[in-house]
Design a protein around this motif. Sequence first.
Motif, mmCIF file in Angstrom:
data_model
loop_
_atom_site.group_PDB
_atom_site.id
_atom_site.type_symbol
_atom_site.label_atom_id
_atom_site.label_comp_id
_atom_site.label_asym_id
_atom_site.label_seq_id
_atom_site.Cartn_x
_atom_site.Cartn_y
_atom_site.Cartn_z
ATOM 1 N N GLY A 182 0.967 -1.179 -0.078
ATOM 2 C CA GLY A 182 0.101 -0.182 -0.070
ATOM 3 C C GLY A 182 0.817 1.409 -0.123
ATOM 4 O O GLY A 182 0.632 2.186 -0.718
ATOM 5 N N PHE A 183 1.887 1.361 0.916
ATOM 6 C CA PHE A 183 2.784 2.400 0.747
ATOM 7 C C PHE A 183 3.311 2.643 -0.232
ATOM 8 O O PHE A 183 3.684 3.711 -0.942
ATOM 9 C CB PHE A 183 3.802 2.197 2.121
ATOM 10 N N ALA A 184 4.043 1.497 -0.869
ATOM 11 C CA ALA A 184 4.531 1.531 -2.183
ATOM 12 C C ALA A 184 3.570 2.002 -3.391
ATOM 13 O O ALA A 184 3.904 2.957 -4.365
ATOM 14 C CB ALA A 184 5.097 0.247 -2.860
ATOM 15 N N MET A 185 2.545 1.673 -3.481
ATOM 16 C CA MET A 185 1.367 2.159 -4.454
ATOM 17 C C MET A 185 1.190 3.739 -4.066
ATOM 18 O O MET A 185 0.981 4.393 -5.143
ATOM 19 C CB MET A 185 -0.030 1.298 -4.152
ATOM 20 N N GLY A 186 1.335 4.151 -2.739
ATOM 21 C CA GLY A 186 1.191 5.658 -2.612
ATOM 22 C C GLY A 186 2.260 6.424 -3.402
ATOM 23 O O GLY A 186 2.261 7.500 -3.800
ATOM 24 N N MET A 187 3.548 5.912 -3.229
ATOM 25 C CA MET A 187 4.582 6.352 -3.859
ATOM 26 C C MET A 187 4.582 6.476 -5.204
ATOM 27 O O MET A 187 5.014 7.381 -5.921
ATOM 28 C CB MET A 187 5.900 5.671 -3.263
ATOM 29 N N MET A 188 4.230 5.416 -5.869
ATOM 30 C CA MET A 188 3.758 5.330 -7.150
ATOM 31 C C MET A 188 2.832 6.198 -7.978
ATOM 32 O O MET A 188 2.985 6.757 -8.958
ATOM 33 C CB MET A 188 3.485 3.864 -7.570
ATOM 34 N N TYR A 189 2.078 6.463 -6.980
ATOM 35 C CA TYR A 189 0.929 7.508 -7.214
ATOM 36 C C TYR A 189 1.553 9.076 -7.706
ATOM 37 O O TYR A 189 1.164 9.676 -8.577
ATOM 38 C CB TYR A 189 -0.020 7.487 -6.345
ATOM 39 N N VAL A 190 2.468 9.286 -6.737
ATOM 40 C CA VAL A 190 3.096 10.575 -7.165
ATOM 41 C C VAL A 190 4.070 10.547 -8.171
ATOM 42 O O VAL A 190 3.989 11.618 -9.191
ATOM 43 C CB VAL A 190 3.910 10.707 -5.725
ATOM 44 N N ILE A 191 4.585 9.427 -8.473
ATOM 45 C CA ILE A 191 5.437 9.294 -9.774
ATOM 46 C C ILE A 191 4.843 9.602 -11.087
ATOM 47 O O ILE A 191 4.959 9.974 -11.917
ATOM 48 C CB ILE A 191 6.428 8.001 -9.522
ATOM 49 N N GLU A 192 3.733 8.439 -10.966
ATOM 50 C CA GLU A 192 2.822 8.736 -12.365
ATOM 51 C C GLU A 192 2.128 9.971 -12.411
ATOM 52 O O GLU A 192 1.921 10.285 -13.363
ATOM 53 C CB GLU A 192 1.838 7.265 -12.041
ATOM 54 N N GLY A 193 1.684 10.600 -11.307
ATOM 55 C CA GLY A 193 0.916 11.985 -11.246
ATOM 56 C C GLY A 193 2.016 12.769 -11.989
ATOM 57 O O GLY A 193 1.665 13.752 -12.768
ATOM 58 N N SER A 194 3.151 12.662 -11.686
ATOM 59 C CA SER A 194 4.370 13.528 -12.357
ATOM 60 C C SER A 194 4.399 13.492 -13.814
ATOM 61 O O SER A 194 4.395 14.347 -14.473
ATOM 62 C CB SER A 194 5.664 13.538 -11.834
ATOM 63 N N SER A 195 4.095 12.102 -14.031
ATOM 64 C CA SER A 195 3.983 12.063 -15.603
ATOM 65 C C SER A 195 2.853 12.865 -16.430
ATOM 66 O O SER A 195 2.750 13.239 -17.391
ATOM 67 C CB SER A 195 3.750 10.348 -15.933
ATOM 68 N N LEU A 196 1.705 13.050 -15.655
ATOM 69 C CA LEU A 196 0.642 13.632 -16.254
ATOM 70 C C LEU A 196 0.859 14.935 -16.077
ATOM 71 O O LEU A 196 0.567 15.531 -17.156
ATOM 72 C CB LEU A 196 -0.659 13.040 -15.342
ATOM 73 N N GLY A 197 1.253 15.473 -15.269
ATOM 74 C CA GLY A 197 1.780 16.954 -15.246
ATOM 75 C C GLY A 197 2.900 17.405 -15.983
ATOM 76 O O GLY A 197 2.885 18.491 -16.755
#
Length: 200
Positions: A110-125
């Motif tokens: 779960g913690f790892a998924m949260g970290m990935m949320y940030v990384i993937e969000g940066s691709s969107l931005g």
Amino acid sequence: MSEPHLSPSFLLQLKASTSKPHQELENLPISAALLSDDVSRENYILYLDLMYDAIREVEKTLFPVLKNEISDLDQRRKLPLLEKDFKNLGYTKDNVCPVFKALENEISIGFAMGMMYVIEGSSLGGRYIYKHIHKTLGYDLQTGASYFAGYSDQTGILWKQFMTAITNFEVQSQSGKDIIAGANYTFTAIKDHFINNSVR
């Protein structure tokens, strides 16, 4: 293919619960400089240099943790894009700085998924930043801006696929608190990395 079991309330909670550290990261001078009309080559390269440190740790340490949760991880590798940009910009990265101390120990999925949320969000931005960098500095996929171009016309699709993965995982595991903790940690760790290493 069956419709994903989405959890809109959790997605809203995730966004709301991470908005403060997210905004703090975006408000840093080095982040704001990317979108200024007078962004310099030096500003741009420094940002890529610092993000390389974060992406390297994510792909080396986090990806193995998430291989069973995100089926298209290989499509999401960004380190080759950064290395391509460095080559095209004639830049040599001399050192690598640690960013995520949490990855030195075992973390929950779960913690790892949260970290990935940030990384993937940066691709969107990043798609928005790409347009600005192309306009101001003239860089494109072949001349130094492939990192921000990211997934190009697949960016929206890959973002939706990731959001399906994270919401399905939250529904199945009931680990929303871990996901939010991982995302907040990541925003803060990258912010601290930027602050501590912006002057080189």
